[in-house]
Scaffold this motif. Structure first.
Motif, PDB file in Angstrom:
ATOM      1  N   ALA A  61      -0.294 150.700 -82.471  1.00 36.83           N
ATOM      2  CA  ALA A  61       0.641 149.758 -82.611  1.00 36.83           C
ATOM      3  C   ALA A  61       1.556 149.875 -81.543  1.00 36.83           C
ATOM      4  CB  ALA A  61       1.354 149.601 -83.971  1.00 36.83           C
ATOM      5  N   ASN A  62       2.188 150.832 -81.342  1.00 38.91           N
ATOM      6  CA  ASN A  62       3.097 150.815 -80.109  1.00 38.91           C
ATOM      7  C   ASN A  62       2.624 150.746 -78.849  1.00 38.91           C
ATOM      8  OD1 ASN A  62       5.222 151.674 -81.861  1.00 38.91           O
ATOM      9  ND2 ASN A  62       4.940 153.953 -81.620  1.00 38.91           N
ATOM     10  N   GLU A  63       1.421 151.145 -78.578  1.00 36.03           N
ATOM     11  CA  GLU A  63       0.739 150.847 -77.258  1.00 36.03           C
ATOM     12  C   GLU A  63       0.445 149.410 -77.414  1.00 36.03           C
ATOM     13  OE1 GLU A  63      -2.616 153.512 -76.324  1.00 36.03           O
ATOM     14  OE2 GLU A  63      -1.322 155.048 -76.940  1.00 36.03           O
ATOM     15  N   LEU A  64       0.057 148.807 -78.310  1.00 35.61           N
ATOM     16  CA  LEU A  64      -0.416 147.365 -78.500  1.00 35.61           C
ATOM     17  C   LEU A  64       0.883 146.531 -77.897  1.00 35.61           C
ATOM     18  CD1 LEU A  64      -2.315 145.049 -79.229  1.00 35.61           C
ATOM     19  CD2 LEU A  64      -1.408 145.403 -81.690  1.00 35.61           C
ATOM     20  N   VAL A  65       1.905 146.789 -78.841  1.00 34.13           N
ATOM     21  CA  VAL A  65       3.268 146.059 -78.482  1.00 34.13           C
ATOM     22  C   VAL A  65       3.662 146.214 -76.951  1.00 34.13           C
ATOM     23  CG1 VAL A  65       5.706 145.879 -79.050  1.00 34.13           C
ATOM     24  CG2 VAL A  65       3.979 145.926 -80.849  1.00 34.13           C
ATOM     25  N   GLY A  66       3.481 147.565 -76.392  1.00 33.04           N
ATOM     26  CA  GLY A  66       3.834 147.607 -75.031  1.00 33.04           C
ATOM     27  C   GLY A  66       2.978 146.795 -74.130  1.00 33.04           C
ATOM     28  N   HIS A  67       1.746 146.943 -74.300  1.00 37.16           N
ATOM     29  CA  HIS A  67       0.735 145.987 -73.452  1.00 37.16           C
ATOM     30  C   HIS A  67       1.157 144.507 -73.377  1.00 37.16           C
ATOM     31  CE1 HIS A  67      -2.878 144.858 -71.403  1.00 37.16           C
ATOM     32  NE2 HIS A  67      -3.364 144.234 -72.205  1.00 37.16           N
ATOM     33  N   LEU A  68       1.369 143.973 -74.618  1.00 32.54           N
ATOM     34  CA  LEU A  68       1.515 142.548 -74.824  1.00 32.54           C
ATOM     35  C   LEU A  68       2.859 142.246 -74.331  1.00 32.54           C
ATOM     36  CD1 LEU A  68       0.577 142.196 -78.709  1.00 32.54           C
ATOM     37  CD2 LEU A  68      -0.927 141.436 -76.624  1.00 32.54           C
ATOM     38  N   ARG A  69       3.887 142.882 -74.410  1.00 30.96           N
ATOM     39  CA  ARG A  69       4.906 142.506 -73.697  1.00 30.96           C
ATOM     40  C   ARG A  69       5.036 142.517 -72.333  1.00 30.96           C
ATOM     41  NH1 ARG A  69       8.587 145.810 -77.728  1.00 30.96           N
ATOM     42  NH2 ARG A  69       9.448 144.103 -79.104  1.00 30.96           N
ATOM     43  N   SER A  70       4.162 143.572 -71.447  1.00 32.71           N
ATOM     44  CA  SER A  70       4.055 143.420 -70.277  1.00 32.71           C
ATOM     45  C   SER A  70       2.972 142.738 -69.625  1.00 32.71           C
ATOM     46  CB  SER A  70       3.876 145.055 -69.630  1.00 32.71           C
ATOM     47  OG  SER A  70       2.771 145.564 -70.058  1.00 32.71           O
ATOM     48  N   GLY A  71       2.017 142.175 -70.522  1.00 34.77           N
ATOM     49  CA  GLY A  71       1.118 141.471 -69.824  1.00 34.77           C
ATOM     50  C   GLY A  71       0.952 140.127 -70.561  1.00 34.77           C
ATOM     51  N   GLU A  79       7.425 135.489 -79.832  1.00 33.94           N
ATOM     52  CA  GLU A  79       8.300 136.967 -80.359  1.00 33.94           C
ATOM     53  C   GLU A  79       7.346 137.718 -81.145  1.00 33.94           C
ATOM     54  OE1 GLU A  79      11.369 135.974 -83.267  1.00 33.94           O
ATOM     55  OE2 GLU A  79      10.162 134.559 -84.182  1.00 33.94           O
ATOM     56  N   ILE A  80       7.800 139.121 -81.094  1.00 32.64           N
ATOM     57  CA  ILE A  80       6.919 140.018 -81.630  1.00 32.64           C
ATOM     58  C   ILE A  80       7.360 140.474 -82.700  1.00 32.64           C
ATOM     59  CG2 ILE A  80       5.836 142.272 -81.315  1.00 32.64           C
ATOM     60  CD1 ILE A  80       5.542 141.780 -78.146  1.00 32.64           C
ATOM     61  N   VAL A  87       1.686 144.040 -86.927  1.00 35.57           N
ATOM     62  CA  VAL A  87       1.978 143.383 -85.521  1.00 35.57           C
ATOM     63  C   VAL A  87       1.793 142.092 -85.762  1.00 35.57           C
ATOM     64  CG1 VAL A  87       2.149 143.485 -83.082  1.00 35.57           C
ATOM     65  CG2 VAL A  87       1.836 145.655 -84.423  1.00 35.57           C
ATOM     66  N   ARG A  88       2.693 141.182 -85.653  1.00 35.75           N
ATOM     67  CA  ARG A  88       2.804 139.870 -85.732  1.00 35.75           C
ATOM     68  C   ARG A  88       3.246 139.239 -84.296  1.00 35.75           C
ATOM     69  NH1 ARG A  88       5.877 138.806 -90.029  1.00 35.75           N
ATOM     70  NH2 ARG A  88       3.961 139.078 -91.481  1.00 35.75           N
ATOM     71  N   ILE A  89       2.472 138.424 -83.884  1.00 32.63           N
ATOM     72  CA  ILE A  89       2.857 137.575 -82.567  1.00 32.63           C
ATOM     73  C   ILE A  89       3.064 136.161 -83.066  1.00 32.63           C
ATOM     74  CG2 ILE A  89       2.622 136.985 -80.286  1.00 32.63           C
ATOM     75  CD1 ILE A  89       2.879 140.151 -80.812  1.00 32.63           C
ATOM     76  N   ARG A  90       4.154 135.413 -82.889  1.00 27.94           N
ATOM     77  CA  ARG A  90       4.274 133.884 -83.186  1.00 27.94           C
ATOM     78  C   ARG A  90       5.101 133.129 -82.119  1.00 27.94           C
ATOM     79  NH1 ARG A  90       8.365 135.127 -88.465  1.00 27.94           N
ATOM     80  NH2 ARG A  90       9.855 135.786 -87.339  1.00 27.94           N
ATOM     81  N   HIS A  91       4.769 131.946 -82.294  1.00 26.56           N
ATOM     82  CA  HIS A  91       5.558 130.955 -81.329  1.00 26.56           C
ATOM     83  C   HIS A  91       7.127 131.309 -81.698  1.00 26.56           C
ATOM     84  CE1 HIS A  91       7.063 127.181 -79.568  1.00 26.56           C
ATOM     85  NE2 HIS A  91       6.215 127.252 -78.787  1.00 26.56           N
ATOM     86  N   LEU A  92       7.905 131.346 -80.924  1.00 29.81           N
ATOM     87  CA  LEU A  92       9.311 131.344 -80.865  1.00 29.81           C
ATOM     88  C   LEU A  92       9.880 130.497 -81.787  1.00 29.81           C
ATOM     89  CD1 LEU A  92      11.577 133.492 -80.307  1.00 29.81           C
ATOM     90  CD2 LEU A  92      12.064 132.068 -78.161  1.00 29.81           C
ATOM     91  N   GLY A  93      10.674 130.667 -82.864  1.00 32.02           N
ATOM     92  CA  GLY A  93      11.094 129.616 -83.553  1.00 32.02           C
ATOM     93  C   GLY A  93      10.338 129.120 -85.024  1.00 32.02           C
ATOM     94  N   VAL A  94       8.969 129.669 -84.808  1.00 31.05           N
ATOM     95  CA  VAL A  94       8.159 128.935 -85.674  1.00 31.05           C
ATOM     96  C   VAL A  94       7.975 130.095 -87.009  1.00 31.05           C
ATOM     97  CG1 VAL A  94       5.870 128.312 -86.429  1.00 31.05           C
ATOM     98  CG2 VAL A  94       6.795 127.655 -84.239  1.00 31.05           C
TER      99      VAL A  94
END
Length: 108
Positions: A61-71, A79-80, A87-94
């Protein structure tokens, strides 16, 4: 009778990031037994609460979040949300909360 389905409140939300995030989630899911992906309209989640080796899952999960933020999520309107086992990724404000506020505003 009302519908139980949530609707997007931001009709013009750019969700093109979801395809790339799904590919990354799928890569991690294949390497993490008992984890799974939940793909929703404005978000995507990687769940690892059923993974037996939680130490390994949290490292993933930590590696996943780091990779997503930088790529894939670089310069996107996302937002993560990183919880204990999701680990949830969603459109900001939704979110359901912002949707509920808009509904209340409309009925007042």
């Amino acid at each position: 009778k009302g519908s139980r389905k949530w609707l997007m409140t931001q009709e013009n939300a750019d969700l093109t990031w979801k395809r790339k995030v799904y590919e990354v989630f799928e890569y991690v899911r294949e390497r993490t037994p008992n984890s799974y992906i939940r793909n929703q309209e404005a978000s995507i989640e990687w769940h690892y609460h059923e993974v037996k080796d939680q130490h390994f899952a949290k490292m993933q999960a930590n590696e996943l979040v780091g990779h997503l933020r930088s790529g894939p999520l670089l310069n996107t309107n996302t937002e993560i949300v990183d919880t204990d086992s999701i680990v949830r990724i969603r459109h900001l404000g939704v979110s359901k909360g912002t949707g509920a506020v808009k509904i209340i505003e409309q009925i007042q």
